[in-house]
Design a protein around this motif. Structure first.
Motif, PDB file in Angstrom:
ATOM      1  N   PRO A  14       0.802  -1.237   0.000  1.00  0.00           N
ATOM      2  CA  PRO A  14       0.000   0.000   0.000  1.00  0.00           C
ATOM      3  C   PRO A  14       0.834   1.286   0.000  1.00  0.00           C
ATOM      4  O   PRO A  14       0.309   2.360  -0.293  1.00  0.00           O
ATOM      5  CB  PRO A  14      -0.814  -0.104   1.294  1.00  0.00           C
ATOM      6  N   LEU A  15       2.127   1.186   0.292  1.00  0.00           N
ATOM      7  CA  LEU A  15       3.004   2.359   0.299  1.00  0.00           C
ATOM      8  C   LEU A  15       3.841   2.472  -0.976  1.00  0.00           C
ATOM      9  O   LEU A  15       4.709   3.341  -1.066  1.00  0.00           O
ATOM     10  CB  LEU A  15       3.941   2.308   1.511  1.00  0.00           C
ATOM     11  N   ALA A  16       3.567   1.640  -1.966  1.00  0.00           N
ATOM     12  CA  ALA A  16       4.370   1.612  -3.196  1.00  0.00           C
ATOM     13  C   ALA A  16       4.409   2.970  -3.885  1.00  0.00           C
ATOM     14  O   ALA A  16       5.395   3.302  -4.544  1.00  0.00           O
ATOM     15  CB  ALA A  16       3.845   0.548  -4.153  1.00  0.00           C
ATOM     16  N   PHE A  17       3.367   3.790  -3.724  1.00  0.00           N
ATOM     17  CA  PHE A  17       3.350   5.101  -4.377  1.00  0.00           C
ATOM     18  C   PHE A  17       4.471   6.015  -3.879  1.00  0.00           C
ATOM     19  O   PHE A  17       4.818   6.989  -4.535  1.00  0.00           O
ATOM     20  CB  PHE A  17       1.990   5.787  -4.192  1.00  0.00           C
ATOM     21  N   GLY A 142       0.770  13.347   0.675  1.00  0.00           N
ATOM     22  CA  GLY A 142      -0.210  12.966  -0.331  1.00  0.00           C
ATOM     23  C   GLY A 142       0.419  12.863  -1.702  1.00  0.00           C
ATOM     24  O   GLY A 142       1.304  13.645  -2.054  1.00  0.00           O
ATOM     25  N   PHE A 143      -0.040  11.895  -2.463  1.00  0.00           N
ATOM     26  CA  PHE A 143       0.392  11.705  -3.839  1.00  0.00           C
ATOM     27  C   PHE A 143      -0.702  12.308  -4.710  1.00  0.00           C
ATOM     28  O   PHE A 143      -1.810  11.776  -4.798  1.00  0.00           O
ATOM     29  CB  PHE A 143       0.569  10.205  -4.112  1.00  0.00           C
ATOM     30  N   VAL A 144      -0.409  13.472  -5.322  1.00  0.00           N
ATOM     31  CA  VAL A 144      -1.414  14.229  -6.059  1.00  0.00           C
ATOM     32  C   VAL A 144      -0.882  14.535  -7.462  1.00  0.00           C
ATOM     33  O   VAL A 144       0.164  15.179  -7.601  1.00  0.00           O
ATOM     34  CB  VAL A 144      -1.753  15.554  -5.330  1.00  0.00           C
ATOM     35  N   ASN A 145      -1.608  14.085  -8.477  1.00  0.00           N
ATOM     36  CA  ASN A 145      -1.216  14.337  -9.875  1.00  0.00           C
ATOM     37  C   ASN A 145       0.249  13.990 -10.150  1.00  0.00           C
ATOM     38  O   ASN A 145       0.973  14.746 -10.796  1.00  0.00           O
ATOM     39  CB  ASN A 145      -1.494  15.787 -10.267  1.00  0.00           C
ATOM     40  N   GLY A 146       0.693  12.858  -9.617  1.00  0.00           N
ATOM     41  CA  GLY A 146       2.056  12.390  -9.859  1.00  0.00           C
ATOM     42  C   GLY A 146       3.128  13.049  -9.012  1.00  0.00           C
ATOM     43  O   GLY A 146       4.310  12.773  -9.195  1.00  0.00           O
ATOM     44  N   GLU A 147       2.733  13.944  -8.103  1.00  0.00           N
ATOM     45  CA  GLU A 147       3.691  14.630  -7.238  1.00  0.00           C
ATOM     46  C   GLU A 147       3.477  14.219  -5.784  1.00  0.00           C
ATOM     47  O   GLU A 147       2.367  13.846  -5.393  1.00  0.00           O
ATOM     48  CB  GLU A 147       3.552  16.140  -7.372  1.00  0.00           C
ATOM     49  N   LEU A 148       4.544  14.310  -5.005  1.00  0.00           N
ATOM     50  CA  LEU A 148       4.462  14.049  -3.571  1.00  0.00           C
ATOM     51  C   LEU A 148       4.412  15.399  -2.859  1.00  0.00           C
ATOM     52  O   LEU A 148       5.333  16.202  -2.969  1.00  0.00           O
ATOM     53  CB  LEU A 148       5.681  13.243  -3.094  1.00  0.00           C
ATOM     54  N   MET A 165       6.669  23.582   7.900  1.00  0.00           N
ATOM     55  CA  MET A 165       7.427  23.139   6.744  1.00  0.00           C
ATOM     56  C   MET A 165       6.478  22.460   5.767  1.00  0.00           C
ATOM     57  O   MET A 165       5.621  21.675   6.183  1.00  0.00           O
ATOM     58  CB  MET A 165       8.495  22.142   7.208  1.00  0.00           C
ATOM     59  N   SER A 166       6.598  22.778   4.476  1.00  0.00           N
ATOM     60  CA  SER A 166       5.810  22.091   3.458  1.00  0.00           C
ATOM     61  C   SER A 166       6.594  22.087   2.160  1.00  0.00           C
ATOM     62  O   SER A 166       7.444  22.960   1.937  1.00  0.00           O
ATOM     63  CB  SER A 166       4.455  22.773   3.262  1.00  0.00           C
ATOM     64  N   ALA A 167       6.319  21.091   1.312  1.00  0.00           N
ATOM     65  CA  ALA A 167       7.063  20.997   0.051  1.00  0.00           C
ATOM     66  C   ALA A 167       6.231  20.305  -1.016  1.00  0.00           C
ATOM     67  O   ALA A 167       5.285  19.562  -0.724  1.00  0.00           O
ATOM     68  CB  ALA A 167       8.368  20.239   0.256  1.00  0.00           C
ATOM     69  N   GLN A 168       6.612  20.575  -2.251  1.00  0.00           N
ATOM     70  CA  GLN A 168       6.044  19.943  -3.436  1.00  0.00           C
ATOM     71  C   GLN A 168       7.206  19.279  -4.165  1.00  0.00           C
ATOM     72  O   GLN A 168       8.167  19.955  -4.549  1.00  0.00           O
ATOM     73  CB  GLN A 168       5.377  20.988  -4.317  1.00  0.00           C
ATOM     74  N   LEU A 169       7.128  17.954  -4.342  1.00  0.00           N
ATOM     75  CA  LEU A 169       8.243  17.187  -4.886  1.00  0.00           C
ATOM     76  C   LEU A 169       7.831  16.423  -6.137  1.00  0.00           C
ATOM     77  O   LEU A 169       6.725  15.895  -6.213  1.00  0.00           O
ATOM     78  CB  LEU A 169       8.761  16.200  -3.837  1.00  0.00           C
ATOM     79  N   LYS A 170       8.741  16.354  -7.082  1.00  0.00           N
ATOM     80  CA  LYS A 170       8.523  15.599  -8.311  1.00  0.00           C
ATOM     81  C   LYS A 170       9.428  14.372  -8.306  1.00  0.00           C
ATOM     82  O   LYS A 170      10.545  14.419  -7.807  1.00  0.00           O
ATOM     83  CB  LYS A 170       8.844  16.458  -9.531  1.00  0.00           C
TER      84      LYS A 170
END
Length: 194
Positions: A14-17, A142-148, A165-170
């Protein structure tokens, strides 16, 4: 699309994403420290055992987006557990982590039912002498539109729990994946551009 490696332990499917290398940027802001933008690299991998290994490095960015100095490093192990509250649907998550500032944390939470979202809170915090004051935290991944995407909240003895702290990762493609994708191109390569 989420790929599930054939050698991934069944308990962490379930954590593969989360698997892979993620890079991006975010904002750091907590009372008593300098607000800044930061860059981040997260590497999440497995070795066939029933947990994922999580490594995060962050660094302060200047106005041009260049690395200035290290900010935080963290090394953790993520496991799926039974729910602590006995509810059905969502799965329990437990994380044990250590940070470069001498903080050790135990986190518990859950993986949302039917969507790639994880919500965890600290259950225990231990600090070595000289590490920053810190009494607990919360995180949402969260995994949203291919981004973490993720946001962290933090509390200290004189600061109530608040986002810090917050971030948007590809996701970064590995060279092996790039070679696989190249093999799907037409033989002459030029037809791809027509």
């Amino acid at each position: 699309m989420i790929e599930i490696p054939s050698d991934l332990h069944k308990d962490v499917v379930p954590l593969a994403f989360l698997l892979g290398t993620w890079e991006g940027a975010g904002v750091f802001d907590f009372p008593g420290t300098e607000k800044c933008n930061f860059g981040q690299e997260i590497v999440i991998r497995h070795d066939g055992r029933p947990f994922l290994e999580f490594r995060s490095r962050t660094w302060v960015l200047n106005e041009q987006g260049e690395k200035v100095r290290p900010l935080e490093s963290e090394h953790a192990f993520w496991r799926i557990t039974s729910n602590h509250d006995g509810t059905s649907g969502a799965r329990g998550i437990e994380i044990s982590s250590v940070r470069d500032d001498g903080t050790v944390e135990i986190w518990y939470g859950e993986l949302a039912d039917g969507k790639p979202q994880i919500d965890v809170s600290t259950d225990a915090v231990a600090r070595i002498e000289g590490s920053p004051e810190y009494s607990g935290g919360k995180r949402l991944y969260g995994f949203v539109n291919g981004e973490l995407l993720w946001v962290g909240e933090k509390a200290a003895p004189n600061v109530p729990l608040r986002p810090y702290m917050s971030a948007q990762l590809k996701k970064v493609l590995s060279p092996a994946q790039l070679v696989k994708d190249i093999n799907d191109l037409p033989d002459d390569g030029i037809a791809f551009f027509k």
